[in-house]
Design an enzyme around this catalytic site. Structure first.
Site, short mmCIF file in Angstrom:
data_model
loop_
_atom_site.label_atom_id
_atom_site.label_comp_id
_atom_site.label_asym_id
_atom_site.label_seq_id
_atom_site.Cartn_x
_atom_site.Cartn_y
_atom_site.Cartn_z
N GLU A 1 0.76 -1.20 0.03
CA GLU A 1 -0.16 -0.01 -0.16
C GLU A 1 0.82 1.39 0.02
O GLU A 1 0.65 2.30 -0.77
CB GLU A 1 -0.98 -0.01 1.16
CG GLU A 1 -1.59 1.16 1.36
CD GLU A 1 -2.73 1.58 2.37
OE1 GLU A 1 -2.84 0.48 3.30
OE2 GLU A 1 -3.56 2.11 2.06
N ASP B 1 -0.71 -5.22 3.06
CA ASP B 1 -1.24 -3.76 3.84
C ASP B 1 -0.72 -4.09 5.01
O ASP B 1 -0.99 -4.73 5.73
CB ASP B 1 -2.88 -3.89 3.76
CG ASP B 1 -3.24 -2.56 4.18
OD1 ASP B 1 -2.27 -1.59 4.72
OD2 ASP B 1 -4.51 -2.25 4.19
N ILE C 1 -0.85 -1.96 7.52
CA ILE C 1 -1.92 -1.52 8.59
C ILE C 1 -3.18 -1.78 7.78
O ILE C 1 -3.44 -0.48 7.20
CB ILE C 1 -1.59 -0.56 9.54
CG1 ILE C 1 -0.23 -0.63 10.21
CG2 ILE C 1 -2.60 -0.48 10.62
CD1 ILE C 1 0.02 0.49 11.07
N ASP C 2 -4.24 -2.47 8.12
CA ASP C 2 -5.29 -2.50 7.20
C ASP C 2 -6.34 -2.09 8.51
O ASP C 2 -6.54 -2.84 9.49
CB ASP C 2 -5.92 -3.48 6.81
CG ASP C 2 -6.94 -3.39 6.05
OD1 ASP C 2 -7.30 -2.52 5.17
OD2 ASP C 2 -8.24 -4.11 6.08
N THR D 1 -6.11 1.76 9.31
CA THR D 1 -5.23 2.67 9.92
C THR D 1 -5.95 3.90 10.66
O THR D 1 -5.57 4.39 11.71
CB THR D 1 -4.54 3.41 8.71
OG1 THR D 1 -3.71 2.43 7.90
CG2 THR D 1 -3.66 4.51 9.30
N ASP E 1 -5.87 -4.46 0.59
CA ASP E 1 -6.78 -4.73 1.18
C ASP E 1 -7.76 -6.05 1.38
O ASP E 1 -8.11 -6.65 2.49
CB ASP E 1 -8.00 -3.69 1.27
CG ASP E 1 -7.62 -2.22 1.28
OD1 ASP E 1 -6.73 -1.85 2.26
OD2 ASP E 1 -7.87 -1.22 0.62
C1 LIP Z 1 -9.01 0.89 4.61
C2 LIP Z 1 -10.15 -0.24 4.50
C3 LIP Z 1 -11.24 0.15 4.80
C4 LIP Z 1 -11.66 0.81 3.63
C5 LIP Z 1 -10.92 1.96 3.31
C6 LIP Z 1 -9.33 1.48 3.39
P1 LIP Z 1 -6.34 1.16 5.18
O1 LIP Z 1 -7.77 0.29 4.52
O2 LIP Z 1 -9.66 -1.57 4.99
O3 LIP Z 1 -12.10 -1.19 5.00
O4 LIP Z 1 -13.03 1.22 3.93
O5 LIP Z 1 -11.09 2.34 2.18
O6 LIP Z 1 -9.01 0.88 2.29
O7 LIP Z 1 -6.34 2.58 4.47
O8 LIP Z 1 -6.86 1.28 6.55
O9 LIP Z 1 -5.31 0.35 4.90
#
Ligand code: LIP
Length: 292
Positions: free
Chosen positions: A71, A89, A91-92, A94, A229
């Site tokens: 990412e 990713d 941290i998914d 964030t 993601d």
């Molecule tokens: C997030 C996702 C979240 C989605 C956001 C974003 P991040 O990832 O997992 O569910 O709605 O658009 O992509 O930015 O925390 O890695």
């Protein structure tokens, strides 16, 4: 490349996930210190970057011939190729991370021939680990098979608990498709709605897919998120009997980097739920049209 040892890669990804988990739980994030990317709701922290550096360095040392897509280092308009590729990713979730909300994960996937093949999703705050190798089943904390209970038949949407995400794009035609569809899913039958049991928006696509895999929610619908993601969670879900199709009606075979996803748990009646869900989508998303 034909002789990749999938089990060894899977085990190495788990080691990396735990290492990343220590970095994530040791960090002291704050909303003030988070930077933003395309807008004020699209956040990134120093920890996202540090974890991705650790992951990409570890992977390239051990597997120099496997490509990497992450990412925080993604070059816009790069498409996934059939070559084996780690999709990461760091941290998914964030936004949750900076708000100290514990629905956060590291998502480590491997795609081969564009197919999600290994998935490791780890929430270090709850110490919950979801893992899968294509064709070899999906597991919670390495030993408990997914789904957690025998899946009940999926009869109609009005009996479903559905995860959705607002994402960070908050205007324009796609935002309208989302908000109108959310309203339709929730609305009473006499008003033309599906009257689902409830809508949940937890903020991590990877964990949402694992929640569908485990049976905690029946479906998850999102457009706008990215391959990193969904890649790892996709393997976990498929191996638990679930299905990923396009968030727009009609396409049963979406691509990993297609940016539009509808995930439905395993169980009799799965395809019927997809059709019913597609019937509730108010219009069609534009995102992902460049990635057919
Ligand atoms: C997030 C996702 C979240 C989605 C956001 C974003 P991040 O990832 O997992 O569910 O709605 O658009 O992509 O930015 O925390 O890695």
């Amino acid at each position: 490349m034909a002789d990749l040892d999938l089990q060894e890669i899977h085990d190495f990804l788990i080691t990396i996930a735990h290492k990343a988990g220590e970095m994530i739980t040791a960090a002291h994030p704050s909303t003030g210190a988070a930077g933003s990317k395309k807008n004020s709701a699209d956040l990134v922290t120093e920890t996202d970057r540090a974890v991705e550096t650790m992951v990409s360095t570890s992977l390239s040392e051990k597997y120099p011939n496997i490509a990497f897509m992450g990412e925080e280092t993604y070059t816009p308009n790069t498409r996934l190729t059939p070559s084996p590729t780690f999709i990461v990713d760091p941290i998914d979730g964030t936004t949750n991370f900076v708000h100290h909300h514990p629905y956060v994960s590291i998502s480590l996937g491997l795609c081969i021939n564009l197919l999600p093949t290994i998935g490791v999703v780890y929430n270090p705050f709850t110490q919950t680990l979801y893992t899968a190798i294509r064709g070899r089943g999906a597991f919670l904390n390495r030993t408990t098979p997914l789904p957690l209970t025998r899946p009940a038949p999926l009869t109609d949407l009005s009996k479903c608990l559905v995860a959705v995400e607002w994402g960070s794009d908050r205007s324009g035609p796609d935002y309208a498709v989302k908000t109108r569809t959310f309203a339709r899913l929730a609305a009473a039958k006499q008003d033309g709605g599906a009257m689902v049991h409830g809508l949940r928006s937890w903020g991590s696509a990877a964990l949402n897919l694992c929640a569908v895999a485990s049976g905690a929610v029946d479906a998850y619908w999102e457009a706008g998120c990215w391959a990193w993601d969904v890649c790892a969670g996709w393997v976990v879900l498929s191996e638990a009997g679930g299905l990923v199709v396009d968030a727009n009606p009609g396409n049963w075979e979406p691509s990993v980097d297609g940016r539009r996803y509808l995930a439905v748990r395993g169980g009799e009646g799965q395809r019927g739920i997809v059709e019913e869900f597609w019937g509730c989508v108010e219009g069609a998303f534009e995102v992902g049209r460049e990635n057919p």
